[in-house]
Design a protein around this motif. Sequence first.
Motif, PDB file in Angstrom:
ATOM      1  N   ILE A 149      10.708  -8.782  -0.284  1.00  0.00           N
ATOM      2  CA  ILE A 149      10.387  -7.495  -0.919  1.00  0.00           C
ATOM      3  C   ILE A 149       8.868  -7.402  -1.008  1.00  0.00           C
ATOM      4  CG2 ILE A 149      10.522  -6.099  -3.025  1.00  0.00           C
ATOM      5  CD1 ILE A 149      13.208  -7.458  -3.616  1.00  0.00           C
ATOM      6  N   ILE A 150       8.339  -6.270  -0.569  1.00  0.00           N
ATOM      7  CA  ILE A 150       6.898  -6.016  -0.685  1.00  0.00           C
ATOM      8  C   ILE A 150       6.722  -4.736  -1.488  1.00  0.00           C
ATOM      9  CG2 ILE A 150       4.760  -5.560   0.573  1.00  0.00           C
ATOM     10  CD1 ILE A 150       6.163  -7.078   2.974  1.00  0.00           C
ATOM     11  N   CYS A 151       6.064  -4.864  -2.621  1.00  0.00           N
ATOM     12  CA  CYS A 151       5.856  -3.720  -3.509  1.00  0.00           C
ATOM     13  C   CYS A 151       4.480  -3.111  -3.238  1.00  0.00           C
ATOM     14  CB  CYS A 151       5.921  -4.160  -4.968  1.00  0.00           C
ATOM     15  SG  CYS A 151       7.498  -4.919  -5.409  1.00  0.00           S
ATOM     16  N   MET A 152       4.426  -1.801  -3.047  1.00  0.00           N
ATOM     17  CA  MET A 152       3.120  -1.164  -2.878  1.00  0.00           C
ATOM     18  C   MET A 152       2.557  -0.900  -4.268  1.00  0.00           C
ATOM     19  SD  MET A 152       1.215  -0.720  -0.350  1.00  0.00           S
ATOM     20  CE  MET A 152       2.411  -0.757   0.998  1.00  0.00           C
ATOM     21  N   SER A 153       1.593  -1.715  -4.637  1.00  0.00           N
ATOM     22  CA  SER A 153       0.947  -1.557  -5.925  1.00  0.00           C
ATOM     23  C   SER A 153      -0.351  -0.796  -5.700  1.00  0.00           C
ATOM     24  CB  SER A 153       0.725  -2.921  -6.570  1.00  0.00           C
ATOM     25  OG  SER A 153       0.171  -2.771  -7.840  1.00  0.00           O
ATOM     26  N   SER A 154      -1.439  -1.260  -6.272  1.00  0.00           N
ATOM     27  CA  SER A 154      -2.730  -0.569  -6.167  1.00  0.00           C
ATOM     28  C   SER A 154      -3.779  -1.463  -6.816  1.00  0.00           C
ATOM     29  CB  SER A 154      -2.655   0.763  -6.925  1.00  0.00           C
ATOM     30  OG  SER A 154      -3.961   1.298  -7.123  1.00  0.00           O
ATOM     31  N   GLY A 196      -1.956  -4.540  -2.829  1.00  0.00           N
ATOM     32  CA  GLY A 196      -2.767  -3.692  -3.698  1.00  0.00           C
ATOM     33  C   GLY A 196      -3.819  -2.966  -2.874  1.00  0.00           C
ATOM     34  N   PRO A 197      -3.483  -1.771  -2.369  1.00  0.00           N
ATOM     35  CA  PRO A 197      -4.491  -1.049  -1.575  1.00  0.00           C
ATOM     36  C   PRO A 197      -5.644  -0.589  -2.462  1.00  0.00           C
ATOM     37  CG  PRO A 197      -2.277  -0.127  -1.219  1.00  0.00           C
ATOM     38  CD  PRO A 197      -2.217  -1.025  -2.427  1.00  0.00           C
ATOM     39  N   GLY A 198      -6.833  -0.542  -1.857  1.00  0.00           N
ATOM     40  CA  GLY A 198      -7.956   0.135  -2.495  1.00  0.00           C
ATOM     41  C   GLY A 198      -7.883   1.601  -2.128  1.00  0.00           C
ATOM     42  N   ALA A 199      -8.935   2.120  -1.504  1.00  0.00           N
ATOM     43  CA  ALA A 199      -8.930   3.519  -1.074  1.00  0.00           C
ATOM     44  C   ALA A 199      -8.561   3.579   0.406  1.00  0.00           C
ATOM     45  CB  ALA A 199     -10.295   4.143  -1.302  1.00  0.00           C
ATOM     46  N   GLY A 228     -10.498   2.522   3.775  1.00  0.00           N
ATOM     47  CA  GLY A 228      -9.406   1.880   4.506  1.00  0.00           C
ATOM     48  C   GLY A 228      -8.555   2.870   5.284  1.00  0.00           C
ATOM     49  N   VAL A 229      -7.812   2.331   6.247  1.00  0.00           N
ATOM     50  CA  VAL A 229      -6.872   3.147   7.031  1.00  0.00           C
ATOM     51  C   VAL A 229      -5.487   2.487   6.934  1.00  0.00           C
ATOM     52  CG1 VAL A 229      -8.589   4.113   8.602  1.00  0.00           C
ATOM     53  CG2 VAL A 229      -7.534   1.897   9.143  1.00  0.00           C
ATOM     54  N   VAL A 230      -4.460   3.271   7.272  1.00  0.00           N
ATOM     55  CA  VAL A 230      -3.099   2.765   7.050  1.00  0.00           C
ATOM     56  C   VAL A 230      -2.806   1.509   7.879  1.00  0.00           C
ATOM     57  CG1 VAL A 230      -2.192   5.010   6.334  1.00  0.00           C
ATOM     58  CG2 VAL A 230      -2.050   4.345   8.744  1.00  0.00           C
ATOM     59  N   GLU A 231      -3.508   1.365   8.998  1.00  0.00           N
ATOM     60  CA  GLU A 231      -3.294   0.156   9.815  1.00  0.00           C
ATOM     61  C   GLU A 231      -3.717  -1.115   9.060  1.00  0.00           C
ATOM     62  OE1 GLU A 231      -4.696   2.963  10.884  1.00  0.00           O
ATOM     63  OE2 GLU A 231      -3.270   3.639  12.417  1.00  0.00           O
ATOM     64  N   ASP A 232      -4.705  -0.999   8.163  1.00  0.00           N
ATOM     65  CA  ASP A 232      -5.092  -2.156   7.346  1.00  0.00           C
ATOM     66  C   ASP A 232      -3.904  -2.614   6.494  1.00  0.00           C
ATOM     67  OD1 ASP A 232      -7.869  -2.221   8.105  1.00  0.00           O
ATOM     68  OD2 ASP A 232      -8.232  -0.524   6.768  1.00  0.00           O
ATOM     69  N   ILE A 233      -3.164  -1.652   5.960  1.00  0.00           N
ATOM     70  CA  ILE A 233      -2.010  -1.988   5.120  1.00  0.00           C
ATOM     71  C   ILE A 233      -0.846  -2.457   5.996  1.00  0.00           C
ATOM     72  CG2 ILE A 233      -0.462  -1.166   3.310  1.00  0.00           C
ATOM     73  CD1 ILE A 233      -3.419  -1.169   2.510  1.00  0.00           C
ATOM     74  N   LEU A 253      -1.604  -9.114  -2.774  1.00  0.00           N
ATOM     75  CA  LEU A 253      -2.649  -9.192  -1.756  1.00  0.00           C
ATOM     76  C   LEU A 253      -3.447  -7.889  -1.819  1.00  0.00           C
ATOM     77  CD1 LEU A 253      -3.992 -10.462   0.737  1.00  0.00           C
ATOM     78  CD2 LEU A 253      -2.120  -9.526   2.115  1.00  0.00           C
ATOM     79  N   PHE A 254      -4.668  -7.968  -2.345  1.00  0.00           N
ATOM     80  CA  PHE A 254      -5.498  -6.763  -2.400  1.00  0.00           C
ATOM     81  C   PHE A 254      -6.081  -6.486  -1.022  1.00  0.00           C
ATOM     82  CE2 PHE A 254      -5.498  -7.997  -6.900  1.00  0.00           C
ATOM     83  CZ  PHE A 254      -5.074  -6.791  -7.451  1.00  0.00           C
ATOM     84  N   VAL A 255      -5.876  -5.273  -0.555  1.00  0.00           N
ATOM     85  CA  VAL A 255      -6.414  -4.845   0.744  1.00  0.00           C
ATOM     86  C   VAL A 255      -7.330  -3.676   0.404  1.00  0.00           C
ATOM     87  CG1 VAL A 255      -5.817  -4.035   3.065  1.00  0.00           C
ATOM     88  CG2 VAL A 255      -4.256  -5.576   1.849  1.00  0.00           C
ATOM     89  N   ASP A 256      -8.565  -4.010   0.037  1.00  0.00           N
ATOM     90  CA  ASP A 256      -9.377  -3.026  -0.686  1.00  0.00           C
ATOM     91  C   ASP A 256     -10.866  -3.053  -0.345  1.00  0.00           C
ATOM     92  OD1 ASP A 256     -10.199  -5.375  -1.896  1.00  0.00           O
ATOM     93  OD2 ASP A 256      -9.861  -4.696  -3.943  1.00  0.00           O
ATOM     94  N   GLY A 257     -11.258  -3.787   0.712  1.00  0.00           N
ATOM     95  CA  GLY A 257     -12.686  -3.832   1.063  1.00  0.00           C
ATOM     96  C   GLY A 257     -13.562  -4.315  -0.083  1.00  0.00           C
TER      97      GLY A 257
END
Length: 269
Positions: A149-154, A196-199, A228-233, A253-257
């Motif tokens: 399970i992968i939860c899209m957080s922020s 955890g996406p950034g922008a 960021g772009v959706v490919e990063d996520i 996992l923060f993907v947030d630059g």
Amino acid sequence: MEKKLAGQIAIVTGASSGIGAGVSKSLAAAGATVVVNHPVDATAQAAEEVLAEITAAGGAGITYRCDVSKEAEVQKMFADVVAKYGTVDILLNNAGLQRDSPFQDMTLDQWNFVIGVNLTGQFLCAREAIREFLRRGIVPERSRAAGKIICMSSVHEVIPWGGHANYAASKGGIMQLMKSIAQEFAPYKIRVNSIGPGAIKTPINHQAWDTPAAEKKLLELIPYNRVGVVEDIGAAAVWLASDDSDYITGTTLFVDGGMTLYPGFSTNG
Ligand code: NAD
């Protein structure tokens, strides 16, 4: 691309736009069969377009209309997917939205709507996924785990966000939901993590980047100096869903630059 998710069935919620659409394409490119979930009849066409891109690239999947905040609809979606494909291997709990307001003016409807989709929706989908993973167990030729399970957080699971208390509360809630399920089901070889996406450039935040002035202001929050772009996520989602991350559970996992590095505190430059 190596098909690290070959033979696996993935449900991606809120997949007719933005991050969900991007992640669906990345999972499909890695070999997963993808259920492109969308909430209402009005989003059906967009979901079909995502699926068309997946199949044009040699991937496979279906679209499925289901409002993740409605228990009966979520249960029917999982039952229908299991009836069609035999099981579910990966849940990408992505659907989410904002209803922003100064706190003193926030209505109970605005609060309940955001919590209902962002947090209750993730609970309902995760519960059905866990039930299916427990029923099926590990299938060694597909994955070392019994389910992922992968939860899209922020970044807003840790960064407070005035004017968005309902959204930030939903993401803080997702953090503890994710960690609690991860702890409870690690002995069953079920892995639960968050991204955890950034922008990221999507419809949810277009006003934050769609003019040069807005993008310049946004970049002040991003040490890596690009939005960021959706490919990063998508890349992060494929990795977290694959056996490459087999020893990882209960982590965001923060993907947030570098947004969570609090760049305002830097004394360099
Ligand atoms: P988006 O608005 O493009 O995507 C949200 C999707 O959720 C839409 O496709 C929408 O139809 C769907 N949805 C809404 N209510 C639903 C429901 N009840 N049932 C099923 N689907 C529903 O925005 P996005 O940026 O792609 O957001 C995706 C996720 O990423 C959200 O959880 C959001 O909080 C998170 N996120 C985004 C960013 C960003 O910068 N874009 C940053 C951090 C977190």
